[in-house]
Design an enzyme around this catalytic site. Structure first.
Site, PDB file in Angstrom:
ATOM      1  N   GLY A  41       0.807  -1.228   0.000  1.00 13.73           N
ATOM      2  CA  GLY A  41       0.000   0.000   0.000  1.00 13.73           C
ATOM      3  C   GLY A  41       0.836   1.272   0.000  1.00 13.73           C
TER       4      GLY A  41
ATOM      5  CE  LYS B  45       3.606  16.199  -3.481  1.00  6.86           C
ATOM      6  NZ  LYS B  45       4.128  14.912  -3.035  1.00  6.86           N
TER       7      LYS B  45
ATOM      8  N   GLY C 174       0.606  10.733   4.334  1.00  5.39           N
ATOM      9  CA  GLY C 174       0.020  10.054   5.498  1.00  5.39           C
ATOM     10  C   GLY C 174      -1.058  10.915   6.124  1.00  5.39           C
TER      11      GLY C 174
END
Ligand code: HSE
Length: 429
Positions: free
Chosen positions: A187, A205, A302
């Site tokens: 994952g 970015k 995250g």
């Protein structure tokens, strides 16, 4: 106590992370900031996802109009990802007088100019710390803390997936394909990894960050982009022998010849501070004319790290009634006055598979010399898996030279000699 009502669009990893932080820290924000921040509404297609986070049924909106007309909502967190409907929803809530905090790098990179125009028109705030490098506070550092500097150089490891893959390839000697498959199983990489491994995510970015660094719009289209799919374990091993480690770097430079913006894999010396940024961590290494070198390091993705960036923006928005916008003219395209450097200069790593016989090396260096390329280092030795019979693996590190010259020399070697140039990788000294 000032009340601040928040709505969250999209309760995936990032939106869910922002929700958990806001709910678990409510008392802390009351004490620390005098703000009572509550999530008043969410927009999420999967109702069960919202319910599993403990969100009350009555707060689950069924349309963006419900969020727009909710008088309790002051700030909208957009954590949906992708361009549409995130773009239309963000424009709609701003028209309804609500500020937007986004984590959506693709949207902000491509349509930041349009969102900012709408924010100014509606006198609302637009915040995007979470678009770049997750929990690493680089946007605010550039907007606020470093604003007294002319930034001359930016080097970032700003994609966690590729950094994880390259770190594993380096430490375990595995191939790109093996590590990618493993990362997908665990994952760490998406089922469709193209956005990450081909460098799009890092380029979105870099577009956002280099515009802030250099005070002029740097559109995605002007960024040179290469991914990591062609990096081999043989190159990683040869680089290691010479004291280099490979990273996917996002580089921005502002020099006399103009602005240079590129995303590509590159070797850096193992002693460089960015060399020790491993696994899925991110870091940015910024050089300003007064501050000199600054490095920020942390988790680039995250739920909670990216949630931390979002919540920081929510608090900033709630405590700064005077909205500030980009410190440059935020247009769709680059200003005609912006000069981009496209014929880069760099040192290069060349791996060549040559006939193992007297005089072969001198033919190679003669061609390099013809194109003005000066050799800094040469080693010969079998690459990973051993050299082919009668062949030698040669690695040449050049001094800084023009990319155009390297391309010409590589074509000449491949055409005129019994030698194949197996790889060309830039070296950032
Ligand atoms: N896909 C990104 C990465 C995380 O691998 O760094 C979100 O920007």
């Amino acid at each position: 106590m000032k009340k601040v009502g928040v709505a969250i669009l999209g309760l995936g990893v990032v939106g869910g992370g922002a929700y958990s932080i806001l709910s678990s820290h409510r008392d802390f924000y009351m004490k620390a900031h005098g703000l009572d921040i509550t999530v008043e509404a969410v927009l999420e297609l999967k109702r069960e996802r919202a319910l599993s986070l403990g969100i009350e049924e009555r707060k689950i909106a069924s349309s963006i109009e419900e969020i727009c007309s909710n008088p309790e909502v002051d700030i909208v967190i957009e954590s949906m990802g992708g361009v549409e409907p995130a773009r239309s929803f963000s424009l709609a809530v701003m028209s309804a007088g609500k500020s937007v905090v986004t984590s959506n790098k693709e949207l902000y990179c491509k349509y930041g100019y349009e969102l900012e125009k709408a924010a100014k028109h509606n006198h609302v705030g637009l915040f995007y710390e979470a678009t770049c490098a997750g929990g690493v506070p680089v946007v605010r550092a550039l907007l606020d803390n470093l604003e007294g500097n002319r930034i001359t150089s930016f080097i970032g490891i700003i994609n966690g997936t590729t950094n994880y893959i390259l770190t594993k390839m380096t430490n375990e000697g595995k191939s790109y394909k093996e590590v990618l498959a493993e990362a997908q199983r665990l994952g760490y990489a998406e089922a469709d990894p193209e956005t990450d491994v081909e460098g799009y995510d890092a380029a979105y970015k870099l577009s956002i960050l280099s515009s802030l660094c250099f005070h002029t719009k740097i559109p995605f289209a002007d960024i040179h982009r290469e991914g990591i799919t062609k990096i081999s374990s043989a190159d990683i091993l040869c680089g290691k022998r010479l004291g280099y480690v490979i990273k996917l770097l996002a580089i921005g430079k502002d020099g006399e010849k103009g602005i240079e913006v590129r995303v590509h894999p590159a070797f850096i010396r193992t002693a460089h501070p960015l060399a020790s940024v491993g696994d899925s961590y991110n870091a940015v290494y910024i050089t300003g004319d007064s501050v000199e070198d600054v490095m920020l390091y942390g988790r680039g993705a995250g739920a909670l790290p990216t949630g931390s960036a979002i919540v920081g923006d929510v608090i900033y928005c709630a405590t700064h009634p005077q909205h500030r916008y980009s410190p440059f003219e935020n247009t769709e395209n680059a200003s005609p006055a912006t000069k981009f450097v496209t014929n880069f200069e760099s040192a290069y790593y060349l791996r060549l598979v040559a006939e193992d016989r007297a005089g072969e090396l001198s033919k190679i260096t003669a061609i390099l010399g013809k194109y003005g390329i000066s050799v800094a280092q040469v080693i010969q030795g079998p690459a990973a898996g051993g050299a082919q019979a009668g062949k030698a693996d040669l690695v040449v590190i050049t001094h800084v030279t023009r990319e155009e010259n390297v391309n010409k020399a590589v074509s000449a070697i491949n055409r005129d000699l019994q030698t194949e140039v197996a790889s060309v990788i830039r070296v950032v000294e």
